[in-house]
Design an enzyme around this catalytic site. Structure first.
Site, PDB file in Angstrom:
ATOM      1  N   ASN A 281      49.131  52.427 -33.218  1.00 12.72           N
ATOM      2  CA  ASN A 281      50.081  51.934 -34.216  1.00 12.72           C
ATOM      3  C   ASN A 281      51.504  52.216 -33.735  1.00 12.72           C
ATOM      4  O   ASN A 281      51.713  52.757 -32.646  1.00 12.72           O
ATOM      5  CB  ASN A 281      49.788  52.527 -35.600  1.00 12.72           C
TER       6      ASN A 281
ATOM      7  N   ASP B 168      40.676  52.597 -37.678  1.00  5.78           N
ATOM      8  CA  ASP B 168      39.352  52.811 -37.072  1.00  5.78           C
ATOM      9  C   ASP B 168      38.481  51.573 -37.258  1.00  5.78           C
ATOM     10  O   ASP B 168      37.709  51.187 -36.368  1.00  5.78           O
ATOM     11  CB  ASP B 168      38.650  54.011 -37.727  1.00  5.78           C
TER      12      ASP B 168
END
Ligand code: RIB
Length: 303
Positions: free
Chosen positions: A181, A251
């Protein structure tokens, strides 16, 4: 079809929900305490398995009640646990999570996850077409050993460097696909990045990690995903949904991407699919239990 092998953490998530997050030194009243299976490795394995990829998890649990519950849950999701060891000398990994206003804060106590070693990851035999996935909730030496043998077998390696931590060039050289990210990208490239920044800032930062053939994939929350594929930027727009809990969404994206690559899909299609899968995950509470099935994904892609 290739298989997905995830070397990673397995946690019990102890979640408190509240109207808002407390400030440092402050106490706020919460509304519920919930127990969800989690851990970045386990979440990624569940996401891949529920989407139909043959998936093996490599990791460690303590010999305690959380360990037993997690083993039962993961087996029920179709994850192969032949390489998950019970470790009497440590407790099962535990995450203390506060969820307020769809956002979370997490403190992870690794327990048995910190004992995953090079011998653990050497046991499964990978082959060409398999996908090897890992993240940073197990020791880096184990990840490096895992990716080295995966590469030697002709498998594709996917690293999600979360929680954010600097790592050496030896490990980066073993990575085919890096999924991170904006915070992780900022830390690794020494820049201050926000998810609202202009795409050119992410492209510029991603270029510095790309290497010759490495795919860099930056997840940007509700803005979607920006990837560098063969040095060409690719933007997958986020889907408009009402998020209630974003825990495990990254995830979910990684597990979904791995499942598609194992199924032989090209990286562009796999990225688009994973983006849609993660948009379902954020609409549900909890990490591993919020991973959708392939039928649920087909349903939103058809509407
Ligand atoms: O990415 C979300 C996960 O981070 C949670 O399930 C928690 O266990 C922590 O590992």
């Amino acid at each position: 079809m290739g298989r997905v092998f995830v070397a990673g953490s397995i946690n019990m998530d102890v979640v408190a929900t509240a109207e808002r997050h407390p400030r440092v030194g402050e106490t706020v009243a919460g509304s519920a305490v919930l127990y969800f299976p989690g851990g970045k490795g386990a979440n990624q394995a569940v996401a891949a398995a529920k989407l139909g990829a043959p998936t093996t998890l490599i990791g460690r649990l303590g010999k305690d009640a959380f360990g037993e519950q997690l083993r039962t849950f993961l087996a029920a999701q179709g994850v192969d646990l032949s390489f998950v060891k019970d470790t009497p000398e440590a407790h099962t990994g535990t995450a203390i999570i506060t969820v307020a206003d769809a956002d979370n804060t997490i403190v992870v106590v690794p327990g048995a996850n910190a004992l995953v070693d090079a011998d653990d990851v050497a046991m499964p035999v990978l082959a060409k077409g398999d996908i090897a996935v890992s993240q940073f909730e197990i020791p880096q030496a184990a990840i490096t050993a895992f990716f080295r043998s995966a590469r030697a077998a002709g498998a594709t390696t996917v690293l999600n460097p979360a929680p954010a931590r600097k790592f050496d060039g030896e490990l980066l050289d073993l990575v085919d696909i890096l999924v991170l990210n904006e915070t992780e990208l900022g830390l690794l490239t020494g820049r201050e990045l926000r998810d609202s920044d202009d795409y050119t800032r992410f492209i510029d930062a991603a270029h510095s990690l790309a290497g010759s053939d490495r795919i860099i994939c930056v997840t940007l929350g509700k803005r979607g995903v920006l990837a560098l594929v063969k040095d060409e930027p690719l933007i997958v727009a986020g889907r408009e949904v009402k998020a209630i809990d974003t825990t495990g969404a990254g995830d979910c994206f990684v597990g979904a991407l791995a499942s598609q690559l194992a199924g032989g899909n090209n990286s562009r299609d796999a990225l688009g699919y994973a983006n849609a899968v993660a948009s379902i995950c954020v609409q549900r509470m909890g990490a591993a239990p919020s991973m959708p099935t392939a039928a649920e994904v087909a349903n939103i892609l058809n509407t």
